[in-house]
Design a protein around this motif. Structure first.
Motif, PDB file in Angstrom:
ATOM      1  N   GLN A 275      -0.053  -0.985   0.382  1.00 24.95           N
ATOM      2  CA  GLN A 275       0.199   0.261  -0.042  1.00 24.95           C
ATOM      3  C   GLN A 275       0.672   1.446   0.059  1.00 24.95           C
ATOM      4  O   GLN A 275       0.082   2.006  -0.440  1.00 24.95           O
ATOM      5  CB  GLN A 275      -0.814   0.173   1.038  1.00 24.95           C
TER       6      GLN A 275
ATOM      7  N   ASN B  11      -7.063   1.231   3.248  1.00 19.81           N
ATOM      8  CA  ASN B  11      -7.634   0.047   3.707  1.00 19.81           C
ATOM      9  C   ASN B  11      -7.128  -0.946   3.769  1.00 19.81           C
ATOM     10  O   ASN B  11      -7.752  -2.228   4.137  1.00 19.81           O
ATOM     11  CB  ASN B  11      -9.085   0.036   2.651  1.00 19.81           C
TER      12      ASN B  11
ATOM     13  N   THR C 269      -6.276   7.399  -3.088  1.00 16.62           N
ATOM     14  CA  THR C 269      -7.038   7.019  -3.549  1.00 16.62           C
ATOM     15  C   THR C 269      -6.159   7.126  -5.012  1.00 16.62           C
ATOM     16  O   THR C 269      -6.593   8.292  -5.575  1.00 16.62           O
ATOM     17  CB  THR C 269      -8.355   7.519  -3.273  1.00 16.62           C
TER      18      THR C 269
ATOM     19  N   SER D 130      -5.814  -7.950   3.260  1.00 15.22           N
ATOM     20  CA  SER D 130      -5.150  -7.093   4.510  1.00 15.22           C
ATOM     21  C   SER D 130      -3.892  -8.350   4.473  1.00 15.22           C
ATOM     22  O   SER D 130      -2.657  -7.529   5.357  1.00 15.22           O
ATOM     23  CB  SER D 130      -5.638  -7.961   5.970  1.00 15.22           C
TER      24      SER D 130
ATOM     25  N   THR E  72      -9.251  -5.028  -2.115  1.00 13.26           N
ATOM     26  CA  THR E  72      -8.384  -4.818  -0.654  1.00 13.26           C
ATOM     27  C   THR E  72      -8.096  -5.606  -0.173  1.00 13.26           C
ATOM     28  O   THR E  72      -9.038  -6.462  -0.180  1.00 13.26           O
ATOM     29  CB  THR E  72      -8.544  -3.375  -0.666  1.00 13.26           C
TER      30      THR E  72
ATOM     31  N   ASN F 190      -8.364   2.754  -2.279  1.00 18.74           N
ATOM     32  CA  ASN F 190      -7.477   3.507  -1.265  1.00 18.74           C
ATOM     33  C   ASN F 190      -6.572   2.890  -0.362  1.00 18.74           C
ATOM     34  O   ASN F 190      -7.309   1.379   0.474  1.00 18.74           O
ATOM     35  CB  ASN F 190      -9.372   3.585  -0.377  1.00 18.74           C
TER      36      ASN F 190
END
Length: 231
Positions: A54, A143, A60, A93, A91, A140
């Protein structure tokens, strides 16, 4: 031009103004003299995932397409493979160190199919593969990390293998199948992946500053019209 007309022109310009976003390239500079043909350059009939850190994105971005490069390895290919590829973005994790071999688990809740089709085209060393999405994806980075998922099917490479630029600097990680045949789970290759440009589309949401200017212009216009009516 009188003040009233000038204000109208400004308001209309602000209403139609759509702020441009910049493309983002992850993985520069490419590893010198190195490349990989998965999943775009050879008969890869399997799933392929790549996660992008990220921190490579400043904010964004609405992603309208992808680009991949062939600047380091000249294998003499005359065309890209033929078949069908399906791309989705989400997106996630998981990051470049934690992504797993579980394809479905790596995908985020916002997983979106953005394109499917055939990339077959004439090819010479130095060309760029550009894929324009049918469905843009808004990402984004606040996130989580960005995941690209590709599934190749019915793929053959009559024009020879094309080796796209790669980066082993730790900003991206791929999950792939050895030999290019479907596998489950996939095999994570930490810190290594294709150099990728995310082509920015146009934002449909003006920046806050645009809203403020628009509001000021509208208020000014209303005031001028009210004064004229009272004359």
């Amino acid at each position: 031009m009188n003040k009233t007309l000038a204000t109208i022109v400004v308001c209309l310009a602000l209403l139609i103004a759509i702020p441009a976003m910049a493309d983002v390239t992850v993985g520069l500079p490419p590893d010198p003299g190195s490349g990989n043909c998965f999943p775009w350059g050879c008969a890869y009939n399997a799933e392929y995932q790549q996660v992008y850190a990220q921190g490579q994105f400043s904010g964004t971005i609405t992603i309208a397409g992808l680009e991949f490069y062939n600047t380091q390895v000249n294998n003499g290919s005359t065309s890209l493979p033929t078949g069908n590829w399906a791309i989705s973005l989400s997106t996630t994790s998981y990051d470049v160190n934690t992504i797993t071999g579980n394809w479905a688990a790596n995908e985020g809740a916002d997983n979106t199919a953005v394109w499917s089709g055939n990339i077959n085209q004439a090819w010479t060393f130095g060309d760029t593969l550009t894929i324009t999405f049918t469905t843009p994806f808004t990402y984004n980075p606040a996130n989580g990390n960005l995941l690209m998922d590709v599934v190749g099917s019915g793929v053959s490479a009559p024009g020879g293998g094309t080796f796209f630029d790669v980066n082993s600097g730790g900003v991206t990680t791929r999950v792939f199948c050895y030999s290019g045949v479907a596998c489950n789970p996939g095999n994570p290759n930490t810190g290594y992946g294709l150099v990728t440009t995310f082509i920015a589309g146009t934002s449909t949401t003006p920046e806050p500053g645009t809203f403020m200017l628009l509001g000021s212009g509208v208020l000014g216009l209303a005031g001028m019209l009210r004064r004229k009516m009272n004359l």
